[in-house]
Design a protein around this motif. Sequence first.
Motif, PDB file in Angstrom:
ATOM      1  N   ASP A   1       0.858  -1.180   0.000  1.00 24.32           N
ATOM      2  CA  ASP A   1       0.000   0.000   0.000  1.00 24.32           C
ATOM      3  C   ASP A   1       0.898   1.235   0.000  1.00 24.32           C
ATOM      4  OD1 ASP A   1      -1.511   2.191   0.784  1.00 24.32           O
ATOM      5  OD2 ASP A   1      -2.847   1.010   2.036  1.00 24.32           O
ATOM      6  N   SER A   2       0.936   1.904  -1.144  1.00 25.84           N
ATOM      7  CA  SER A   2       1.936   2.970  -1.291  1.00 25.84           C
ATOM      8  C   SER A   2       1.662   4.140  -0.354  1.00 25.84           C
ATOM      9  CB  SER A   2       2.007   3.434  -2.742  1.00 25.84           C
ATOM     10  OG  SER A   2       0.719   3.766  -3.188  1.00 25.84           O
ATOM     11  N   VAL A   3       0.401   4.417  -0.051  1.00 30.40           N
ATOM     12  CA  VAL A   3       0.094   5.530   0.850  1.00 30.40           C
ATOM     13  C   VAL A   3       0.573   5.218   2.267  1.00 30.40           C
ATOM     14  CG1 VAL A   3      -1.742   6.930   1.853  1.00 30.40           C
ATOM     15  CG2 VAL A   3      -1.909   6.188  -0.532  1.00 30.40           C
ATOM     16  N   ALA A   4       0.230   4.008   2.740  1.00 28.86           N
ATOM     17  CA  ALA A   4       0.661   3.600   4.075  1.00 28.86           C
ATOM     18  C   ALA A   4       2.186   3.641   4.175  1.00 28.86           C
ATOM     19  CB  ALA A   4       0.155   2.186   4.378  1.00 28.86           C
ATOM     20  N   ARG A   5       2.814   3.161   3.128  1.00 23.91           N
ATOM     21  CA  ARG A   5       4.265   3.099   3.117  1.00 23.91           C
ATOM     22  C   ARG A   5       4.891   4.490   3.192  1.00 23.91           C
ATOM     23  NH1 ARG A   5       8.467  -0.405   0.026  1.00 23.91           N
ATOM     24  NH2 ARG A   5      10.170   1.096   0.129  1.00 23.91           N
ATOM     25  N   ALA A   6       4.293   5.423   2.478  1.00 23.29           N
ATOM     26  CA  ALA A   6       4.803   6.793   2.485  1.00 23.29           C
ATOM     27  C   ALA A   6       4.682   7.404   3.886  1.00 23.29           C
ATOM     28  CB  ALA A   6       4.041   7.642   1.469  1.00 23.29           C
ATOM     29  N   ILE A   7       3.554   7.160   4.534  1.00 20.77           N
ATOM     30  CA  ILE A   7       3.353   7.696   5.885  1.00 20.77           C
ATOM     31  C   ILE A   7       4.346   7.048   6.850  1.00 20.77           C
ATOM     32  CG2 ILE A   7       1.727   7.787   7.837  1.00 20.77           C
ATOM     33  CD1 ILE A   7      -0.491   8.098   5.730  1.00 20.77           C
ATOM     34  N   LEU A   8       4.537   5.746   6.683  1.00 24.33           N
ATOM     35  CA  LEU A   8       5.486   5.023   7.508  1.00 24.33           C
ATOM     36  C   LEU A   8       6.890   5.599   7.358  1.00 24.33           C
ATOM     37  CD1 LEU A   8       5.563   2.488   9.281  1.00 24.33           C
ATOM     38  CD2 LEU A   8       5.945   1.126   7.241  1.00 24.33           C
ATOM     39  N   GLU A   9       7.281   5.794   6.109  1.00 20.94           N
ATOM     40  CA  GLU A   9       8.630   6.307   5.845  1.00 20.94           C
ATOM     41  C   GLU A   9       8.836   7.688   6.427  1.00 20.94           C
ATOM     42  OE1 GLU A   9       9.188   4.676   1.410  1.00 20.94           O
ATOM     43  OE2 GLU A   9      10.902   5.806   2.182  1.00 20.94           O
ATOM     44  N   SER A  10       7.829   8.562   6.258  1.00 21.73           N
ATOM     45  CA  SER A  10       8.029   9.930   6.744  1.00 21.73           C
ATOM     46  C   SER A  10       7.977   9.966   8.276  1.00 21.73           C
ATOM     47  CB  SER A  10       7.024  10.897   6.116  1.00 21.73           C
ATOM     48  OG  SER A  10       5.746  10.619   6.590  1.00 21.73           O
ATOM     49  N   SER A  11       7.168   9.092   8.888  1.00 22.49           N
ATOM     50  CA  SER A  11       7.156   9.036  10.360  1.00 22.49           C
ATOM     51  C   SER A  11       8.524   8.623  10.883  1.00 22.49           C
ATOM     52  CB  SER A  11       6.129   8.023  10.870  1.00 22.49           C
ATOM     53  OG  SER A  11       4.882   8.231  10.288  1.00 22.49           O
TER      54      SER A  11
END
Length: 410
Positions: free
Chosen positions: A342-352
């Motif tokens: 899930d690219s959105v979840a992954r992006a949030i994970l990475e930025s967190s």
Amino acid sequence: MKKSISNISPLLSDKLESLRVLLVDDDEFVLDFAEDMLSELGIKTVSRALDGHAALTAIDSALRPLQLVICDLTMPGMDGIEFLRHLADRNFEGGVILSSGSDKRVIKTVESLVHAHKLRFLGTLQKPIEEAALLTALMDLIGSAPTDGYGLIQKLTPEEIRTGLDAGQMETFFQPKVRMADRRVVGAECLVRWRHPERGLIQPVAFISVAEEYGLIDDLTMAVFRKAMTHLGIWTRQGHDLKISVNVSMDNLNRLDLPEIFADIAGQSGVKPDRVILEMTESRLMSDIATSLEIITRLRLKGFGLSIDDFGTGYSSMEKLKQLPFTELKVDRTFVCGAARDSVARAILESSLKMGHALGMSIVAEGSETQEDWDLLAALGCDEVQGYFVAMPMPADEFIAWKTRWEASN
Ligand code: C2E
Ligand code: CA
Ligand code: CA
């Protein structure tokens, strides 16, 4: 590396064993596969149907009501969508899990349909079904939060909660936290469970928000904190190097002497504050911001670790991070579980992760359910993991035995 869930508590396995399940799919291979998985989880009563008609016949003729239907969407004859409508017409009270290879938008639409039918929807599983995902969906069914006929959580009344508190029925379960770099068990999160004499083990969703609303949360937090410290004191004296996380509600941050009270209780069990992490999420608005800020800051000065819980959900946000002396950031499980796909979840994970690390915080991913989740978190540089992939929350007296097994298997 373990390939699947390593801990199902005896309590849960009893419930799994007695579950009556119907599998609906037109593909015999999928049925075999799912049936094997259910039997591995200890579920003994599984029936199967090749389309909606056969499924309805199975439901109508079952001697005891079926409790769970796992249903494919696309089938010749009566498809999943029509079948769901018939289920709703029958006021089917069991849980419904969809299994599908369809794309996400189709699934979203079907999910809203299931809700509109007021069926007890437990989730959608992507094919091929993964054991951890299946078990998670099942948790809603077997984790005995009391529910009404539609599967909506039935909250307990404040009077019942008061009685439970006075009778000392709150128990503490512990879910391990593991450091990714060396797979060491660094600690555990303490999660409350209510051992109700008639209703059995009740999950916190059924009573935490009520306790907050009716002024019972201080007593509840103290009861949990005391038990957590007692266990931690014993484990520490046995030579285990652990930190225990305890959930603190924003409504607890109302008395200025809270840091002293916590430090005293910890001290009575021989626990140093730096062994304790307090997890906070802004589930309700802070009523008195100045007081809350002062208490949080003084808790940190006393040496307690502070964790910002459910990060990314909108309640716990960036602003808090900059304002408050948090030591740990706990990324909410919606951004962890399945993030690899899930690219959105992954992006949030990475930025967190980036942000938390830039602020010198330790990052914990909660809700990691699969090897895939673990691998992604490891690749992204996450510090610690907590989730069903490592272990489910377990009673205190099982924790050390689990830890020993985990360490032996590494
Ligand atoms: P939380 O603080 O976010 O706790 C994590 C929840 O996620 C726990 O649910 C845990 O069982 C569940 N979980 C852990 N790993 C996984 C996973 O891999 N997949 C999925 N889907 N879920 C996972 P639980 O124990 O039902 O607790 C629910 C919430 O109730 C907690 O959420 C916390 O907000 C609250 N809570 C629990 N104990 C206490 C307490 O002592 N005091 C307060 N104030 N709140 C508590
Ligand atoms: Ca928590
Ligand atoms: Ca959380």
